[in-house]
Design an enzyme around this catalytic site. Sequence first.
Site, PDB file in Angstrom:
ATOM      1  N   SER A 241       0.834  -1.201   0.000  1.00 33.92           N
ATOM      2  CA  SER A 241       0.000   0.000   0.000  1.00 33.92           C
ATOM      3  C   SER A 241       0.876   1.262   0.000  1.00 33.92           C
ATOM      4  CB  SER A 241      -0.902  -0.008   1.232  1.00 33.92           C
ATOM      5  OG  SER A 241      -1.656   1.155   1.236  1.00 33.92           O
TER       6      SER A 241
ATOM      7  N   GLY B 206      -2.829  -2.803  -2.058  1.00 37.62           N
ATOM      8  CA  GLY B 206      -1.536  -3.420  -1.798  1.00 37.62           C
ATOM      9  C   GLY B 206      -1.480  -4.080  -0.421  1.00 37.62           C
TER      10      GLY B 206
HETATM   11  N1  LIG Z   1       6.329   7.555  -8.992  1.00 36.85           N
HETATM   12  C1  LIG Z   1       6.022   8.259  -7.941  1.00 36.85           C
HETATM   13  N2  LIG Z   1       6.761   9.330  -7.623  1.00 36.85           N
HETATM   14  C2  LIG Z   1       6.437  10.115  -6.567  1.00 36.85           C
HETATM   15  N3  LIG Z   1       5.406   9.876  -5.777  1.00 36.85           N
HETATM   16  C3  LIG Z   1       4.640   8.830  -6.041  1.00 36.85           C
HETATM   17  C4  LIG Z   1       4.902   7.976  -7.147  1.00 36.85           C
HETATM   18  N4  LIG Z   1       3.959   7.010  -7.190  1.00 36.85           N
HETATM   19  C5  LIG Z   1       3.166   7.249  -6.110  1.00 36.85           C
HETATM   20  N5  LIG Z   1       3.559   8.336  -5.432  1.00 36.85           N
HETATM   21  C6  LIG Z   1       2.956   8.910  -4.230  1.00 36.85           C
HETATM   22  O1  LIG Z   1       2.525   7.876  -3.444  1.00 36.85           O
HETATM   23  C7  LIG Z   1       1.171   7.994  -3.134  1.00 36.85           C
HETATM   24  C8  LIG Z   1       0.543   6.621  -3.130  1.00 36.85           C
HETATM   25  O2  LIG Z   1       0.532   6.118  -4.403  1.00 36.85           O
HETATM   26  P1  LIG Z   1      -0.588   5.134  -4.862  1.00 36.85           P
HETATM   27  O3  LIG Z   1      -1.916   5.627  -4.444  1.00 36.85           O
HETATM   28  O4  LIG Z   1      -0.405   4.946  -6.307  1.00 36.85           O
HETATM   29  O5  LIG Z   1      -0.221   3.854  -4.100  1.00 36.85           O
HETATM   30  P2  LIG Z   1      -0.888   2.446  -4.144  1.00 36.85           P
HETATM   31  O6  LIG Z   1       0.168   1.457  -4.366  1.00 36.85           O
HETATM   32  O7  LIG Z   1      -1.981   2.484  -5.154  1.00 36.85           O
HETATM   33  O8  LIG Z   1      -1.489   2.288  -2.718  1.00 36.85           O
HETATM   34  P3  LIG Z   1      -2.764   1.498  -2.210  1.00 36.85           P
HETATM   35  O9  LIG Z   1      -2.462   0.084  -2.354  1.00 36.85           O
HETATM   36  O10 LIG Z   1      -2.950   1.960  -0.880  1.00 36.85           O
HETATM   37  O11 LIG Z   1      -3.854   1.965  -3.135  1.00 36.85           O
HETATM   38  C9  LIG Z   1       0.590   8.857  -4.207  1.00 36.85           C
HETATM   39  O12 LIG Z   1      -0.490   9.616  -3.757  1.00 36.85           O
HETATM   40  C10 LIG Z   1       1.761   9.772  -4.536  1.00 36.85           C
HETATM   41  O13 LIG Z   1       1.734  10.859  -3.717  1.00 36.85           O
END
Ligand SMILES: Nc1ncnc2c1ncn2[C@@H]1O[C@H](COP(=O)(O)OP(=O)(O)OP(=O)(O)O)[C@@H](O)[C@H]1O
Length: 947
Positions: A31, A308
């Site tokens: 996550s 995640g």
């Molecule tokens: N490539 C990146 N560069 C910088 N910041 C990032 C990047 N990818 C994600 N983030 C930051 O991390 C945060 C979480 O990303 P994201 O929501 O895509 O995670 P996730 O893996 O989908 O989590 P979950 O499983 O909780 O949904 C985003 O809101 C953003 O601020």
Amino acid sequence: RTSSIYAIADNAYRMMCSELTNHFILISGESGAGKTEASKKILQYFAVTCPMTESLQIARDRLLLSNPVLEAFGNAKTLRNDNSSRFGKYMDIQFDYKGIPVGGHIISYLIEKSRVVYQNQGERNFHIFYQLLEGGEEELLAYLGLERDPQLYKYLSQGHCAKESSINDKNDWKTVSSAFSVIDFTEDDLENLFGILASVLHLGNVCFEENHQGCATIPDTHEIKWIAKLLGVHPSILLEALTHRKIEAKTEEVICPLTLELSVYARDAMAKAIYGRTFTWLVNKINSSLVNKDFTKKTVIGLLDIYGFEVFDKNGFEQFCINYCNEKLQQLLIERTLKAEQAEYEMEGIEWEPIQYFNNKIICDLVDERHKGIISILDEECIRPGPATDLSFLEKLEEKVGQHAHFQTRKLAGPKGRKRIGWMEFRLSHYAGEVTYCTKGFLEKNNDLLYRHLKEVLCSSKNRILKECFLVAELENRRRPPTVGTQFKNSLSSLLEILISKEPSYIRCIKPNERKEPSKFDDLLIRHQIKYLGLMEHLRVRRAGFAHRRKYEHFLQRYKSLCPDTWPHWHGPPAEGVERLIQYIGYTPEEYKLGRTKIFIRFPRTLFATEDAFEFSKHQLVARIQATYKACLERRVYVRKRHAAITLEAHWRGALARKLAKRRKWAVWTVRKFIKGFINRNKPLCPDNEEFIVFVRKNYILTLRYHVPKNVLDKSWLRPPGILENASDLLRKMCTRNLVRKYCRGITAERKALMQQKVVTSELFRGKKEGYAEALNQPFANSRIDEGDINPKVLQLISSEKIQYGVPVIKYDRKGFRARERQFLLTQKAAYVVELAKIKQKIAYSALKGVSTSSLSDGILVIHVSPEDSKQKGDAVLQCEHIFEAVTKLVMLVKRGNIVSVVQGSLRFYISPGKEGTIVFDTGPEEQIYKDKNGQLTVVSVRTTSS
Ligand SMILES: Nc1ncnc2c1ncn2[C@@H]1O[C@H](COP(=O)(O)OP(=O)(O)OP(=O)(O)O)[C@@H](O)[C@H]1O
């Protein structure tokens, strides 16, 4: 990192286009590692790079804009991620044969409904509630009976962080509002949807009190009224449903009041049920706007962005499901990559040293094995009669899976581990690490029970969305619905089935630090993730293995155009074809290996070079196909033109032939008519000869034009056809008359007189005297009588007595006058003048009795005088060169024609009274005049041929 995401998306897209296969991109990581962000990047990449038509732009926009709406309703701030997906999402992007995105379909998995009613410290409810309160217009909030402050709502304030600096709810509201209009949400839909959201918030604020009987009551019905209004239900019924429960006995229903605790449970269950089903409705609604109505075959790229791996201080049923899901996906990854790849090398007979890896199947089995797994045990506890509690469930677990290496409880753990596990907890050693779950609420959440009484209320709702979500049929179905755990397990296995049928691509997200800080890389954390994700094993397999493999048939089919031996068809076994092909394009032995059914290419660069060559040859092929197609088109045009020309020619020739035939027919008809006319030419005018006669007439007249006589003496005349003889005669006469008239007009008076003289001559001598015909052409000369020209000698002679009796006869000719006695020369003219003058002088006209000549060609002329006339000295016997002229003029002088006689043989002439002479006319070899002894004068003339 972004560019590698693009590369993966691009690779999947190209493979899909070239091989028409379905693909999926599995994004995994714990996550907050960046899965949702990565999936958004992929969507943006497709939106920007795929070919697009104007009509399909809507589909693309919908695909893109469905994301913020789903995030608003399905994402929430958690301790690990400010925008954490609280539901699993699998999105299929459908592409047509040209690679244009034309539609999509979304499947959602297990939304974390418990978040609607409860949030941990530092966490928030789903974004949409905060966005509505922060961004919603005043009128909207007033209509929904809401205040702008989230702190006023119990369901929004439990985490104590309704306002979060990293989240801009106001802006997000704008994005979501504008997205609604693009994805086909009507005003009515939105009104109902916001009504549901508001009613959930109102529901959270419903407070219960315990009366003296220990039953729950609602002292303040203000919220109830709003909920009833917004959901379209009766307030008192709602109020009763929240505080009472219907118990079905055998034949009747008994309503019994709820305790305070159960009323709170009923309220929260209602809020969760409403929100959960509305979320499902929302996904369906988005799907209906993404659906592509064209039913032609499409290829898809699936995007799996699922919650995640989660480890919190307190992990409940939701974390158990989420981590189980991640466990299953890891299993898929292992199956499809590590295991399958190594198995493939073995199967294909490629030399291979096996690489060890951790297979998490054992953990998956611990959770989902039938009758033995944790989910089955939980279900059993849920349906078991008797008092089942979360604790009894834990005991059951200890009893049934207590021996499992990856399972532990406080009771089972040794003295060391005991401290870290609570009484109500169990611990699972997941592939990603150990997670301790608190069993509190497991049964309740797995049951997801909504009292029947409340269900009835929601089924009667006038809110259109709820009407669709709560169907009356559900009330009639007495069967127990599957538990949440089983539902989730089933939906996961169908997801895996979907994924297995597609070609995989993977994005592994690594979380850099736990504090959501930028540019901070926690080595330990990263190493841990790399380890549990199995990346090292993966890399080792990849490095030792081959970058690309493909079945001989497919490889040959794709690249056969690169070798003349395999193009266009290879008739031998595909493996030999591939061997021939790679030999031709020059693969070195270390670049590839040939398996039983597949070719394995070690380095990506080899494949890229082959792809480049293929791209190049494709252009050439396209040019050839184009040329063939154009030639085909042109040939078709040419054949059409030729056909048209032939048709035209045939028509033209036909027309000409018809014209010719018509002419021939006409000619035959004319000839036949002509012949018929000719045959009937002598018949009276009838249709059979009418035309022929006209023709003959016309033709004769036209021909006659050129043959009419030119002068009066021309006696020729064009011989007429029988039928035109009369007309011809008439014409001839007319013509002659005309010529005569013309001739007559043309002659002089002198000539006319001469002609008249000639006419007289003709009357006198024609056919009577020899020499007439010859004399005819000799013109008469008036000048011969001219006195002035008379020679004096002749006058002298005339006046002498020598010729008074006419004897001797004088003969004179052209050369000279020769007498028997005397000779003297006279001109012809003079001779004639002498004669005439002598006649004039010697003979009185009145005494003239007649004139005689012989019928022969001698020139003897006898002028008879009256013997009674005493003045006369007898008849004058004269020889005259121009006898016809002399006689004619004489006759004309005396104006008596009947005085001339042409005698034959002899004549008598008067010499003197009583005395007569005879002249005998004869012919001989030469001219002679002589006097016989008896005084008879004989005149011998030479006979001329013509008389
Ligand atoms: N490539 C990146 N560069 C910088 N910041 C990032 C990047 N990818 C994600 N983030 C930051 O991390 C945060 C979480 O990303 P994201 O929501 O895509 O995670 P996730 O893996 O989908 O989590 P979950 O499983 O909780 O949904 C985003 O809101 C953003 O601020």
